[in-house]
Design a protein around this motif. Structure first.
Motif, PDB file in Angstrom:
ATOM      1  N   UNK A 469     -20.091   8.216  22.977  1.00 26.29           N
ATOM      2  CA  UNK A 469     -20.307   7.295  23.927  1.00 26.29           C
ATOM      3  C   UNK A 469     -21.278   6.239  23.953  1.00 26.29           C
ATOM      4  N   UNK A 470     -22.113   6.399  22.867  1.00 23.01           N
ATOM      5  CA  UNK A 470     -23.118   5.172  22.526  1.00 23.01           C
ATOM      6  C   UNK A 470     -22.510   4.295  21.328  1.00 23.01           C
ATOM      7  N   UNK A 471     -21.848   5.115  20.495  1.00 27.34           N
ATOM      8  CA  UNK A 471     -21.373   4.223  19.143  1.00 27.34           C
ATOM      9  C   UNK A 471     -19.762   3.739  19.232  1.00 27.34           C
ATOM     10  N   UNK A 472     -18.969   4.518  20.099  1.00 27.95           N
ATOM     11  CA  UNK A 472     -17.566   4.454  20.115  1.00 27.95           C
ATOM     12  C   UNK A 472     -17.061   4.989  18.717  1.00 27.95           C
ATOM     13  N   UNK A 473     -17.543   5.822  18.278  1.00 28.48           N
ATOM     14  CA  UNK A 473     -17.020   6.500  17.050  1.00 28.48           C
ATOM     15  C   UNK A 473     -17.001   7.987  17.283  1.00 28.48           C
ATOM     16  N   UNK A 474     -15.953   8.563  17.195  1.00 27.97           N
ATOM     17  CA  UNK A 474     -15.562   9.981  17.435  1.00 27.97           C
ATOM     18  C   UNK A 474     -15.565  10.879  16.454  1.00 27.97           C
ATOM     19  N   UNK A 475     -15.884  12.051  16.566  1.00 30.61           N
ATOM     20  CA  UNK A 475     -15.733  13.159  15.509  1.00 30.61           C
ATOM     21  C   UNK A 475     -14.352  13.805  15.285  1.00 30.61           C
ATOM     22  N   UNK A 476     -13.414  13.551  16.431  1.00 36.72           N
ATOM     23  CA  UNK A 476     -12.116  13.941  16.062  1.00 36.72           C
ATOM     24  C   UNK A 476     -11.256  12.535  16.434  1.00 36.72           C
ATOM     25  N   UNK A 477     -10.101  12.920  15.690  1.00 30.85           N
ATOM     26  CA  UNK A 477      -9.189  11.638  15.615  1.00 30.85           C
ATOM     27  C   UNK A 477      -8.580  11.484  17.201  1.00 30.85           C
ATOM     28  N   UNK A 478      -9.230  10.450  17.876  1.00 29.14           N
ATOM     29  CA  UNK A 478      -8.538  10.147  19.111  1.00 29.14           C
ATOM     30  C   UNK A 478      -7.731   8.607  18.996  1.00 29.14           C
ATOM     31  N   UNK A 479      -6.630   8.934  19.275  1.00 29.86           N
ATOM     32  CA  UNK A 479      -5.551   7.555  19.093  1.00 29.86           C
ATOM     33  C   UNK A 479      -6.330   6.238  19.750  1.00 29.86           C
ATOM     34  N   UNK A 480      -6.308   5.122  18.861  1.00 28.94           N
ATOM     35  CA  UNK A 480      -6.920   4.150  19.426  1.00 28.94           C
ATOM     36  C   UNK A 480      -8.472   3.847  19.346  1.00 28.94           C
ATOM     37  N   UNK A 481      -9.131   4.919  18.786  1.00 29.13           N
ATOM     38  CA  UNK A 481     -10.285   5.060  18.749  1.00 29.13           C
ATOM     39  C   UNK A 481     -10.928   4.904  17.190  1.00 29.13           C
ATOM     40  N   UNK A 482     -12.135   4.699  16.936  1.00 24.90           N
ATOM     41  CA  UNK A 482     -12.804   4.781  15.640  1.00 24.90           C
ATOM     42  C   UNK A 482     -12.958   6.274  15.344  1.00 24.90           C
ATOM     43  N   UNK A 483     -12.557   6.637  13.957  1.00 21.42           N
ATOM     44  CA  UNK A 483     -12.748   8.195  13.583  1.00 21.42           C
ATOM     45  C   UNK A 483     -13.821   8.158  12.666  1.00 21.42           C
ATOM     46  N   UNK A 484     -14.917   8.837  13.155  1.00 23.90           N
ATOM     47  CA  UNK A 484     -16.063   9.128  12.487  1.00 23.90           C
ATOM     48  C   UNK A 484     -16.052   9.730  11.190  1.00 23.90           C
ATOM     49  N   UNK A 485     -15.568  10.838  11.004  1.00 21.50           N
ATOM     50  CA  UNK A 485     -15.810  11.763  10.042  1.00 21.50           C
ATOM     51  C   UNK A 485     -14.485  11.902   8.787  1.00 21.50           C
ATOM     52  N   UNK A 486     -13.349  11.005   9.342  1.00 21.71           N
ATOM     53  CA  UNK A 486     -12.451  11.164   8.458  1.00 21.71           C
ATOM     54  C   UNK A 486     -12.027  12.431   7.709  1.00 21.71           C
ATOM     55  N   UNK A 487     -12.053  13.397   8.485  1.00 23.76           N
ATOM     56  CA  UNK A 487     -11.572  14.615   8.039  1.00 23.76           C
ATOM     57  C   UNK A 487     -11.153  15.530   8.909  1.00 23.76           C
ATOM     58  N   UNK A 488     -10.412  16.642   8.538  1.00 22.01           N
ATOM     59  CA  UNK A 488     -10.196  17.494   9.530  1.00 22.01           C
ATOM     60  C   UNK A 488     -11.361  18.515   9.662  1.00 22.01           C
ATOM     61  N   UNK A 489     -11.742  18.799  10.822  1.00 21.93           N
ATOM     62  CA  UNK A 489     -13.043  19.556  10.986  1.00 21.93           C
ATOM     63  C   UNK A 489     -12.848  21.142  11.156  1.00 21.93           C
ATOM     64  N   UNK A 490     -11.748  21.381  11.795  1.00 19.97           N
ATOM     65  CA  UNK A 490     -11.475  22.768  12.033  1.00 19.97           C
ATOM     66  C   UNK A 490     -10.989  23.604  10.903  1.00 19.97           C
ATOM     67  N   UNK A 491     -11.461  23.949  10.044  1.00 16.62           N
ATOM     68  CA  UNK A 491     -11.225  24.693   8.959  1.00 16.62           C
ATOM     69  C   UNK A 491     -11.587  26.309   9.270  1.00 16.62           C
ATOM     70  N   UNK A 492     -10.736  27.126   9.261  1.00 14.83           N
ATOM     71  CA  UNK A 492     -10.960  28.369   9.423  1.00 14.83           C
ATOM     72  C   UNK A 492     -10.461  29.050   8.332  1.00 14.83           C
TER      73      UNK A 492
END
Ligand code: SF4
Length: 492
Positions: A469-492
């Motif tokens: 909410x401070x940077x506008x970059x998100x740790x998950x892929x939200x349509x229309x928003x900047x994606x911070x990590x560029x990878x799938x985070x939920x590996x089990x």
């Protein structure tokens, strides 16, 4: 009694008690967190523990409260709109059972109706399933479409019901541990949850650990809860945080790990430390009150100004103001008095009433303020209406200068992880210069803590914090928003 829907139930309908009181709840001036969750397994009745726990987590949601408990043969559920004390009374026990979960809600997804209040319960092929959830599933719509294609029906618009149905389906098809693993690899976003399968109790935290979740113990009673303050209230002790990506089964002899994500990128919500959590809570081994004091000190380092007195906005700015005073050497004083009995701003049904309510809520103490240069400290500014009003109040009471200092950086972007900051145009700081915001709130100067100052105060590596909410970059892929990590985070 009302019957709620069942999936491929192996048993009959649930007993559900819904009091018929609903209100039109309206968002107030401060951002609100989504919910509080709690779960209890005991050799005594769980109900009293659950009610006390929910009361100590009331700050996380005041819209509705609910409890589900398993009595050995049935899952019982009671929920209602309002505060915990409006819905539950510790002296009566309408929901018997040694294992239960509880929930308080402030909705950010789904409508503000009783159907969308937690906990959610379903009778499935695996038994009765119940869930209390804090956070927000960002791909709930997509998952619900997929589930509907496979025959699932939904009775609410809540993302928590989607989470429950996903868990229900995968557990029925793959067993408890594998089913949870598969479901969690599909669920995106923020979820800290207390989950039951009949008399089995589980704690679940998403792989980014966005919302807090702790395990605790008091006597022979084990607890999972959103915050550690619950354990102090119950006279017990915190065992540990549930780790990001972890599922723990809480058995009558203690917690047992069921699974943990093989890879995770942590993104703990910075706002828990800044505002949401109770100051006496410890989240991921960091005390909230101490963090707020540090925020005030760093704020003073970054934006010192000559003044006569440091005044907090009650109650949210107190710890930061204290830290500012300690570092600056400028005396701290309460200069604003809060009327505790003026009612909750967020339930006022119109802007006019909300404005009147703000006036009723706060007043300045003339002897502290008159003829003084004031440093006014708060934890955050979202829309700016309240701050504008407070600055005006102080000037009317005779302040010669008002310098506003804020213990979080500028909030400029929506939260998709369980906080009611959804629309981009609500943020006073978005697209404006510091001078423009200063003029809008009527202050002599305005300074926010820097992002680096915030990170330093929390004391966690920057990459382990959600700052979206401070940077506008998100740790998950939200349509229309900047994606911070560029990878799938939920590996089990
Ligand atoms: S976007 Fe902001 S409020 Fe939402 S989880 Fe991230 S830090 Fe917290």
């Amino acid at each position: 009694m009302v019957t709620i829907h069942t999936t491929s139930g192996k048993r009959g309908a649930l007993t559900v008690d819904f009091p018929q009181q609903e209100q039109d709840l309206i968002t107030g001036q401060k951002p609100s967190d989504h919910c509080a969750v709690v779960g209890v397994i005991s050799n005594e009745q769980a109900y009293g523990y659950l009610v006390s726990s929910l009361k100590s987590l009331q700050h996380r949601g005041q819209e509705s409260a609910g409890i589900a408990a398993y009595d050995g043969s049935m899952m019982k559920l009671k929920k209602g709109m309002g505060l915990v004390s409006d819905v539950f009374n510790e002296k009566e026990n309408p929901i018997s059972g040694n294992v239960g979960i509880g929930h308080t809600r402030y909705s950010t997804m789904g409508t503000k109706t009783l159907e969308n209040a937690g906990p959610f319960v379903v009778s499935s092929a695996s038994g009765y399933l119940a869930i209390s959830h804090n956070g927000e599933i960002t791909n709930a719509e997509q998952l619900s479409e997929e589930l509907k294609k496979r025959g699932a029906t939904f009775s609410t618009s809540s993302d928590t019901e989607v989470m429950l149905m996903e868990l229900s389906k995968e557990i029925a098809e793959n067993g408890v541990a594998n089913g949870m693993k598969i479901a969690m690899s599909k669920l995106k976003g923020a979820y800290s949850a207390a989950f039951m399968i009949d008399d089995r109790l589980f704690a679940i935290r998403d792989p980014m650990g966005i919302r807090p979740l702790i395990l605790g113990k008091t006597g022979n009673t084990y607890v999972v809860a959103s915050e550690s303050c619950v354990m102090d209230v119950l006279g017990g002790e915190t065992i540990r945080d549930v780790l990001p990506g972890e599922v723990v089964e809480i058995t009558p002899i203690g917690p047992k790990r069921i699974l943990i994500a093989s890879s995770r990128v942590e993104a703990h919500c910075m706002f828990e430390y800044v505002y949401f959590a109770r100051p006496d809570s410890i989240i991921d081994n960091i005390e909230v009150f101490e963090t707020r004091i540090k925020l005030g000190r760093v704020l003073a380092d970054e934006s010192m100004v000559e003044a006569d007195v440091v005044i907090p906005v009650p109650d949210s700015g107190r710890a930061q103001a204290l830290g500012y005073s300690q570092r600056s050497g400028i005396v701290y004083s309460e200069g604003l008095i809060k009327n505790r009995y003026s009612g909750r701003t967020f339930i006022m049904p119109s802007q006019v009433q909300r404005t009147a309510s703000i006036k009723m809520k706060l007043n300045a103490i003339r002897s502290v303020v008159e003829g003084k240069r004031i440093i006014l400290v708060d934890d955050s500014i979202v829309r700016g209406n309240t701050m504008r009003h407070i600055v005006m109040l102080l000037r009317k009471a005779g302040a010669t200068e008002v310098h506003v200092r804020i213990g979080s950086p500028e909030i400029i972007a929506p939260c998709y992880f369980g906080v009611d900051m959804k629309t981009k145009d609500q943020f006073i700081a978005r697209g404006k210069t510091n001078q423009e915001i200063t003029e809008e709130i009527g202050a002599d100067s305005l300074a926010y803590i820097s992002i680096d100052g915030l990170v330093k105060s929390i004391g966690m590596p920057k990459q382990n914090l959600c700052l979206s909410c401070l940077t506008g970059e998100y740790p998950v892929n939200i349509p229309g928003e900047k994606y911070l990590y560029q990878k799938d985070l939920t590996n089990y």
